[in-house]
Design a protein around this motif. Structure first.
Motif, PDB file in Angstrom:
ATOM      1  N   LYS A  70      -9.720  11.227 -11.896  1.00 36.85           N
ATOM      2  CA  LYS A  70     -10.159  10.015 -11.215  1.00 36.85           C
ATOM      3  C   LYS A  70      -9.176   8.867 -11.439  1.00 36.85           C
ATOM      4  O   LYS A  70      -8.854   8.121 -10.510  1.00 36.85           O
ATOM      5  CB  LYS A  70     -11.551   9.605 -11.698  1.00 36.85           C
ATOM      6  N   LYS A  71      -8.665   8.704 -12.670  1.00 39.20           N
ATOM      7  CA  LYS A  71      -7.751   7.586 -12.966  1.00 39.20           C
ATOM      8  C   LYS A  71      -6.455   7.705 -12.167  1.00 39.20           C
ATOM      9  O   LYS A  71      -5.860   6.693 -11.805  1.00 39.20           O
ATOM     10  CB  LYS A  71      -7.476   7.502 -14.455  1.00 39.20           C
ATOM     11  N   ILE A  74      -7.445   6.629  -8.596  1.00 35.84           N
ATOM     12  CA  ILE A  74      -7.630   5.176  -8.528  1.00 35.84           C
ATOM     13  C   ILE A  74      -6.286   4.475  -8.446  1.00 35.84           C
ATOM     14  O   ILE A  74      -6.078   3.588  -7.615  1.00 35.84           O
ATOM     15  CB  ILE A  74      -8.429   4.678  -9.753  1.00 35.84           C
ATOM     16  N   LYS A 214      -9.599  -2.500 -10.203  1.00 39.52           N
ATOM     17  CA  LYS A 214     -10.035  -2.833  -8.846  1.00 39.52           C
ATOM     18  C   LYS A 214     -10.196  -4.342  -8.648  1.00 39.52           C
ATOM     19  O   LYS A 214      -9.844  -4.878  -7.594  1.00 39.52           O
ATOM     20  CB  LYS A 214     -11.356  -2.125  -8.534  1.00 39.52           C
TER      21      LYS A 214
END
Length: 224
Positions: A70-71, A74, A214
């Motif tokens: 996921k990182k 992202i 984000k």
């Protein structure tokens, strides 16, 4: 495709080694046959690849990549978002993302993010599937690609005159920026907190934190 530009030193060394072998012609013939076979595998690779896979052709071998963490996703997504917003607003090129395949002399790569300046970007049609060497390449490290991104790809991007190369480590949240100077990459920046200013995307400067966070990414977009 561009012609691979080996360094003068390396080229001379290879030629010297071959010329010192009594059967140099046989050696060259064997190399040519191997390259011809590799070219056939590459053409088959082009016919077999699909949009669903992240796959590359490297030194005659097909490399299928595992799903990313996921990182990793992202970081690549946030960088693509802010870079594409800026490039589209300024109308200065095209930002490729994820499965954009670039074809170099021998190898085909799918970098995480890449950028093509105008007017080269304007020659790319909407049906393009195999792209030329871009002006900037970004690779986001993973355990399976780390050595290749820092080794073979680093050398290949450098040899093909790709002006700017970013290596991003999502684990340490560090960005390394390299710029091509006299045909060799020069390390310009290694940081997780500073701003990074691109050499090839005119006026594009962002805080490195916005690649991993984000909220910081949204702030940076507002400040473009």
């Amino acid at each position: 495709m561009e012609t691979l530009q080996l360094t003068t030193e390396m080229s001379n060394r290879i030629v010297s080694e071959i010329m010192n072998v009594p059967d140099a012609y046989l050696v060259l013939d064997a190399v040519q046959k191997a390259l011809d076979q590799e070219r056939e595998r590459r053409l088959k690779f082009y016919n077999d690849i699909t949009e669903q896979e992240k796959i590359e052709f490297i030194n005659g071998e097909i490399v299928v990549h595992s799903p990313v963490k996921k990182k990793h996703a992202i970081a690549s997504g946030l960088l693509y978002r802010i870079m594409s917003i800026y490039v589209d607003r300024e109308e200065i090129g095209f930002v490729g993302y994820d499965n954009v395949m670039i074809a170099l002399t021998r190898n085909d790569y799918e970098p995480d993010v890449c950028f093509f300046k105008n007017p080269r970007a304007e020659t790319l049609s909407n049906d393009h599937t195999i792209f030329p060497a871009p002006d900037l390449v970004v690779e986001i490290l993973s355990p399976s690609t780390r050595s290749r991104d820092r080794g073979l790809k680093f050398e290949d991007y450098q040899a093909h005159g790709i002006e700017e190369y970013w290596i991003i480590d999502p684990e340490t949240e560090i960005l390394e920026q390299y710029h091509l100077v006299d045909k060799k990459y020069e390390l310009i920046l290694t940081s997780g907190t500073q701003n990074v200013r691109s050499f090839v995307i005119d006026g594009f400067q962002i805080p490195i934190r916005c690649i991993f966070d984000k909220v910081e990414n949204l702030k940076a977009i507002q400040n473009l």
